[in-house]
Scaffold this active site. Structure first.
Site, PDB file in Angstrom:
ATOM      1  N   VAL A  38      -3.821   1.572   7.365  1.00  0.00           N
ATOM      2  CA  VAL A  38      -2.793   1.992   8.316  1.00  0.00           C
ATOM      3  C   VAL A  38      -3.358   2.028   9.731  1.00  0.00           C
ATOM      4  CG1 VAL A  38      -1.233   3.863   8.970  1.00  0.00           C
ATOM      5  CG2 VAL A  38      -1.514   3.269   6.566  1.00  0.00           C
ATOM      6  N   CYS A  71       6.242   6.168   2.661  1.00  0.00           N
ATOM      7  CA  CYS A  71       6.502   4.753   2.910  1.00  0.00           C
ATOM      8  C   CYS A  71       7.757   4.235   2.218  1.00  0.00           C
ATOM      9  CB  CYS A  71       5.294   3.920   2.493  1.00  0.00           C
ATOM     10  SG  CYS A  71       4.681   4.296   0.841  1.00  0.00           S
ATOM     11  N   GLY A 123      -0.424   0.355  -0.757  1.00  0.00           N
ATOM     12  CA  GLY A 123      -0.148   1.782  -0.660  1.00  0.00           C
ATOM     13  C   GLY A 123      -1.382   2.627  -0.898  1.00  0.00           C
ATOM     14  N   ARG A 174       4.249   1.176  -9.519  1.00  0.00           N
ATOM     15  CA  ARG A 174       3.281   0.327  -8.807  1.00  0.00           C
ATOM     16  C   ARG A 174       3.323  -1.065  -9.430  1.00  0.00           C
ATOM     17  NH1 ARG A 174       1.217   2.040  -4.110  1.00  0.00           N
ATOM     18  NH2 ARG A 174       0.321   3.927  -5.029  1.00  0.00           N
ATOM     19  N   HIS A 176       6.685  -2.945  -0.083  1.00  0.00           N
ATOM     20  CA  HIS A 176       7.371  -2.169  -1.112  1.00  0.00           C
ATOM     21  C   HIS A 176       8.812  -2.660  -1.261  1.00  0.00           C
ATOM     22  CE1 HIS A 176       3.963   0.306  -1.297  1.00  0.00           C
ATOM     23  NE2 HIS A 176       4.433   1.461  -0.860  1.00  0.00           N
TER      24      HIS A 176
END
Length: 347
Positions: free
Chosen positions: A21, A137, A168, A245, A252
């Site tokens: 990030v 997210c 993630g 996942r 996503h």
């Protein structure tokens, strides 16, 4: 040039600058021309000393445990919940406003939880906690679609299944997926690494993200309920989720069933979603069209397809949603919060 000599431009720090990030945030600062007077890159002591480039200028990464937050006006925290719980209060105590990208403070009553396209009015004043929380997210793209639907038809229930990428879990999650995939291709019987994802994510789907709660739901699933309610200002909103996942590197996806208080006309729904800022509707002209993490394009857009009003229950409809979780789901939302703060003069 984002670097500004103006006294009104903030001095900023990026905590977790070397993570997935953090590096995405650096890219976005460059791309969007966010103006700052000074930028400091901060990470754990083991990452300190590395050199990163921002706008063509080299910056040495500083150690978090010795960093002086009194030297910055705004700090982005993207280094995990445990780091935020320990160091965000210290930063706030030194006068720094924090945009936190973890779960540490999202449900704190004194901390606004903000998606600028939904509840930017929360940024009209400096929060009493000194913290602005960045949502999960998967919550961010969902609430950006729920807001106009609630305003037009009202919402009775939302049922969501997420399909969440390896990114993630940051750089380590991506690396493990790559390694596990190579291992499985070489030997299908091999277990492969399963540290970030258990069982292995390679050629697999894992319906379990974050910790298991007493309810049988996971913390990730609970976050989507609690955060949606807080952001939308709907404390009794019925949201239920299964978070999964999948072996995708980044991006996503979500399948969402939304049941409304009134009958929904598909043509009006398509027009409504397409009119939202930074939303691309893929089946506006081609019925049944859909985005995927690899093909959606435009990483700063929420992508929507497979819009279906149920013939047997025209108050309800399905949508398929794809969004870049490192950008829209994390760094971009955080930077848009900072942009809104500078526009309002509330830094």
């Amino acid at each position: 040039m984002p670097l500004s000599t103006s006294d009104t431009a903030p001095r900023i720090a990026l905590v977790g600058a070397t993570g997935a990030v953090g590096t995405t945030l650096i890219e976005l600062i460059e791309e969007r021309g966010f103006r700052y007077r000074d930028v400091r890159l901060v990470a754990s002591p083991r990452s300190a000393g590395r050199e990163l480039t921002v706008e063509g200028r080299p910056y040495r990464v500083e150690a978090l445990d010795t960093f002086d937050f009194s030297a910055v006006d705004l700090a982005f925290f993207s280094a995990g919940s445990s780091v935020s719980r320990k160091w965000v209060p210290a930063a706030v105590a030194q006068g720094t406003l924090v945009i936190d990208n973890t779960n540490a403070f999202r449900m704190d009553p004194g901390t606004p939880l903000v998606v600028p396209q939904v509840n930017a009015d929360e940024l009209d004043r400096r929060p009493s906690s000194g913290i602005i929380a960045n949502p999960n997210c998967s919550t961010i793209p969902l609430v950006r679609l729920l807001r106009p639907v609630e305003d037009r038809w009202g919402i009775r229930q939302v049922v969501v299944s997420t399909y969440q990428a390896a990114s993630g879990r940051g750089h380590s999650g991506i690396a493990e997926l790559h390694e596990a995939s190579r291992s499985t291709l070489e030997d299908p019987a091999a277990q492969g690494p399963a540290v970030e994802f258990t069982p292995t994510l390679a050629f697999n789907v894992v319906p379990f993200i974050d910790e298991l709660l007493d309810t049988g739901f996971t913390l990730e699933e609970q976050k989507m309920l609690q955060e949606s309610r807080k952001i939308l200002g709907l404390p009794h909103l019925d949201v239920t989720t299964t978070c999964v996942r999948v072996p995708v590197v980044n991006g996503h996806s979500e399948a969402a069933w939304i049941e409304c208080d009134d009958v929904v006309a598909r043509d009006e729904l398509v027009r409504l979603l397409a009119a939202q800022p930074e939303v691309t509707v893929h089946d506006k002209d081609t019925l049944g069209a859909f985005p995927t993490p690899r093909t959606a394009g435009a990483p700063d857009q929420v992508h929507v397809g497979r819009i279906r009003v149920a013939p047997h229950n025209p108050r309800g409809f399905w949508v398929w949603v794809v969004a870049d979780n490192l950008r829209i789901g994390a760094a971009l939302n955080a930077l848009q919060i900072a942009e809104a703060l500078t526009e309002r003069g509330t830094l």
